[in-house]
Design a protein around this motif. Sequence first.
Motif, mmCIF file in Angstrom:
data_model
loop_
_atom_site.group_PDB
_atom_site.id
_atom_site.type_symbol
_atom_site.label_atom_id
_atom_site.label_comp_id
_atom_site.label_asym_id
_atom_site.label_seq_id
_atom_site.Cartn_x
_atom_site.Cartn_y
_atom_site.Cartn_z
ATOM 1 N N CYS A 322 0.703 -1.218 -0.086
ATOM 2 C CA CYS A 322 0.084 0.119 0.147
ATOM 3 C C CYS A 322 0.933 1.209 0.073
ATOM 4 C CB CYS A 322 -0.854 -0.062 1.159
ATOM 5 S SG CYS A 322 -2.159 -1.169 1.239
ATOM 6 N N ALA A 323 2.233 1.116 0.641
ATOM 7 C CA ALA A 323 2.754 2.433 0.740
ATOM 8 C C ALA A 323 3.896 2.557 -0.773
ATOM 9 C CB ALA A 323 3.767 2.160 1.815
ATOM 10 N N GLU A 324 3.640 1.724 -1.709
ATOM 11 C CA GLU A 324 4.674 1.767 -2.670
ATOM 12 C C GLU A 324 4.051 2.413 -3.761
ATOM 13 O OE1 GLU A 324 5.545 -2.471 -3.373
ATOM 14 O OE2 GLU A 324 6.801 -2.758 -1.643
ATOM 15 N N ALA A 325 2.848 2.117 -4.134
ATOM 16 C CA ALA A 325 2.230 2.943 -5.329
ATOM 17 C C ALA A 325 0.690 3.551 -5.053
ATOM 18 C CB ALA A 325 2.148 1.719 -6.578
ATOM 19 N N LEU A 326 0.381 4.619 -5.515
ATOM 20 C CA LEU A 326 -0.798 5.211 -5.391
ATOM 21 C C LEU A 326 -1.938 4.421 -5.989
ATOM 22 C CD1 LEU A 326 -2.338 7.605 -3.927
ATOM 23 C CD2 LEU A 326 -1.963 8.764 -6.163
ATOM 24 N N PRO A 327 -3.105 4.090 -5.356
ATOM 25 C CA PRO A 327 -3.868 3.324 -5.969
ATOM 26 C C PRO A 327 -4.989 4.249 -6.702
ATOM 27 C CG PRO A 327 -4.544 3.415 -3.496
ATOM 28 C CD PRO A 327 -3.102 4.029 -3.935
ATOM 29 N N PRO A 328 -5.562 3.880 -7.893
ATOM 30 C CA PRO A 328 -6.499 4.687 -8.548
ATOM 31 C C PRO A 328 -7.835 4.788 -8.071
ATOM 32 C CG PRO A 328 -6.157 2.764 -9.717
ATOM 33 C CD PRO A 328 -5.163 2.771 -8.460
ATOM 34 N N LEU A 329 -8.742 5.691 -8.245
ATOM 35 C CA LEU A 329 -9.987 5.565 -7.895
ATOM 36 C C LEU A 329 -10.588 4.770 -8.958
ATOM 37 C CD1 LEU A 329 -11.982 6.986 -5.607
ATOM 38 C CD2 LEU A 329 -12.473 8.684 -7.502
ATOM 39 N N VAL A 330 -11.243 3.658 -8.577
ATOM 40 C CA VAL A 330 -11.945 2.693 -9.432
ATOM 41 C C VAL A 330 -13.151 2.654 -8.857
ATOM 42 C CG1 VAL A 330 -9.836 1.694 -9.963
ATOM 43 C CG2 VAL A 330 -11.215 0.922 -7.987
ATOM 44 N N GLN A 331 -14.110 2.184 -9.799
ATOM 45 C CA GLN A 331 -15.554 1.939 -9.647
ATOM 46 C C GLN A 331 -15.836 0.404 -9.143
ATOM 47 O OE1 GLN A 331 -18.377 2.762 -12.763
ATOM 48 N NE2 GLN A 331 -20.043 2.718 -11.687
ATOM 49 N N VAL A 332 -16.135 0.218 -8.135
ATOM 50 C CA VAL A 332 -16.349 -1.064 -7.519
ATOM 51 C C VAL A 332 -17.773 -1.613 -7.566
ATOM 52 C CG1 VAL A 332 -14.313 -1.135 -6.081
ATOM 53 C CG2 VAL A 332 -16.446 -0.319 -5.162
ATOM 54 N N GLU A 333 -18.879 -0.737 -7.475
ATOM 55 C CA GLU A 333 -20.234 -1.110 -7.635
ATOM 56 C C GLU A 333 -20.792 0.099 -8.356
ATOM 57 O OE1 GLU A 333 -20.791 -3.685 -3.287
ATOM 58 O OE2 GLU A 333 -21.676 -1.476 -3.820
ATOM 59 N N ALA A 334 -22.093 0.056 -8.474
ATOM 60 C CA ALA A 334 -22.773 1.039 -9.208
ATOM 61 C C ALA A 334 -22.746 2.374 -8.501
ATOM 62 C CB ALA A 334 -24.371 0.782 -9.341
ATOM 63 N N HIS A 336 -20.293 3.639 -7.293
ATOM 64 C CA HIS A 336 -19.489 3.633 -6.085
ATOM 65 C C HIS A 336 -17.980 3.520 -6.491
ATOM 66 C CE1 HIS A 336 -19.748 2.382 -1.479
ATOM 67 N NE2 HIS A 336 -18.661 3.122 -1.661
ATOM 68 N N TRP A 337 -17.155 4.319 -6.060
ATOM 69 C CA TRP A 337 -15.896 4.717 -6.143
ATOM 70 C C TRP A 337 -14.925 4.669 -5.265
ATOM 71 C CZ3 TRP A 337 -14.444 5.325 -11.718
ATOM 72 C CH2 TRP A 337 -15.557 5.487 -12.530
ATOM 73 N N VAL A 338 -13.872 3.897 -5.098
ATOM 74 C CA VAL A 338 -12.914 3.601 -4.039
ATOM 75 C C VAL A 338 -11.522 3.693 -4.304
ATOM 76 C CG1 VAL A 338 -12.281 2.418 -1.836
ATOM 77 C CG2 VAL A 338 -14.639 2.197 -2.733
ATOM 78 N N ARG A 339 -10.619 4.554 -3.609
ATOM 79 C CA ARG A 339 -9.158 4.314 -3.671
ATOM 80 C C ARG A 339 -8.594 3.507 -2.820
ATOM 81 N NH1 ARG A 339 -6.368 8.204 -6.442
ATOM 82 N NH2 ARG A 339 -7.760 9.854 -6.571
ATOM 83 N N CYS A 340 -8.482 2.268 -2.821
ATOM 84 C CA CYS A 340 -8.005 1.433 -1.901
ATOM 85 C C CYS A 340 -7.676 0.084 -2.657
ATOM 86 C CB CYS A 340 -8.897 1.276 -0.567
ATOM 87 S SG CYS A 340 -8.200 -0.143 0.524
ATOM 88 N N ARG A 341 -6.503 -0.595 -2.627
ATOM 89 C CA ARG A 341 -5.911 -1.796 -3.226
ATOM 90 C C ARG A 341 -6.695 -2.894 -2.496
ATOM 91 N NH1 ARG A 341 -1.913 -4.622 -1.538
ATOM 92 N NH2 ARG A 341 -1.323 -5.156 -3.571
ATOM 93 N N ARG A 342 -7.002 -2.486 -1.134
ATOM 94 C CA ARG A 342 -7.532 -3.879 -0.297
ATOM 95 C C ARG A 342 -9.061 -4.166 -0.574
ATOM 96 N NH1 ARG A 342 -5.396 -5.401 4.392
ATOM 97 N NH2 ARG A 342 -6.720 -6.983 3.794
#
Length: 367
Positions: A322-334, A336-342
Amino acid sequence: MSPTLVTAVADSSAPTSPPTPSPVLLTVTDLKVHFPRPSAGLFKAPEVVKAVDGVSFEVRRGTTLAVVGESGSGKTTTALAVMRLAPITEGSVRLGTTDLSLLGDDAMREARRRLQIIFQDPYSSLNPRQRVGDAVRAPLDLMKIGTADERARRVDELFTAVGLRPEQKNLFPHQFSGGQRQRINIARALATNPELVVCDEPVSALDIAIRAQILNLLVKLQRELGLTYLFISHDMAVVEHICDEIAVMYLGQIVERAPRKAFFARPLHPYSVALMSAVPDVRGGRARAAQRIQLSGDPPSPISPPPGCRFAGRCPVAEPACAEALPPLVQVEADHWVRCRRVQVMDGKAMAPLELPVIPQALPLAA
């Protein structure tokens, strides 16, 4: 049977169709607001405060987008940049088809008819030496809207619309309570019939008993006038009452964006979960407070943000990656967007890496 009733019966029996989404009024794309700082030494490079660092969102006409986060997250700077009251380093802010970030001073002054702002402090937002009626009429005078008689009638209409008496326009700010002053600020913001109103924590400086009145007024005005709100707040209870969609900011970036019901039912980003766990609740008392998610440490400096996830240093479920690369803001549900690789998606459902604590039941009162 009257024609009106026949029409009503026919409409009620017709198959219902999903409502057509409102057109987008405000579009913010990759917005960056960086403030240079003086060099600390002769041979040191000047530092840059990255207050807003790549924010994108849309607000549909007639709806409310709430931007939340702790102090220093960049939410107020985002609002000021939308109003062109803070310098835009990169990115664009479009109101309808107009790119506000490209307008010169004269064109921006004309565009301000379409967007206005309500500031946080109702006390410092008004000139103590100016009658409140003159303050409400000031936008009309500056933009030369209507004749003198039309402006006077407009002020009376605005005072009535916000729950004040027209004859109160001849009073000074010190003769009003805090809630009344904020009503005056709302009236001033509505003077030019704006399409977008930016609300910068408009109830945080008010007493608890007055907040609900102002929020209900904002909802009423939105319904009657078709207003669109960009609502800045740190109070999750206030946000739940007024917003249609919510965007959570952390250290200059949006980490989660979702419709109100989906977000409050199940926030996905660990920072959002921590924010929600801190919302006061009358159920459980001390036991509820003991289960709040406690974040350790302070947010990183906006001068030198970490290369990876900016919340990784405080996240209870962070991994080394998590500390190595900035995660993108991705759509995970309708919507609903999240910036988290977990956050993982399984069978079309997003799985949160951190869940809200279970709210314990309140003990029954002694007889």
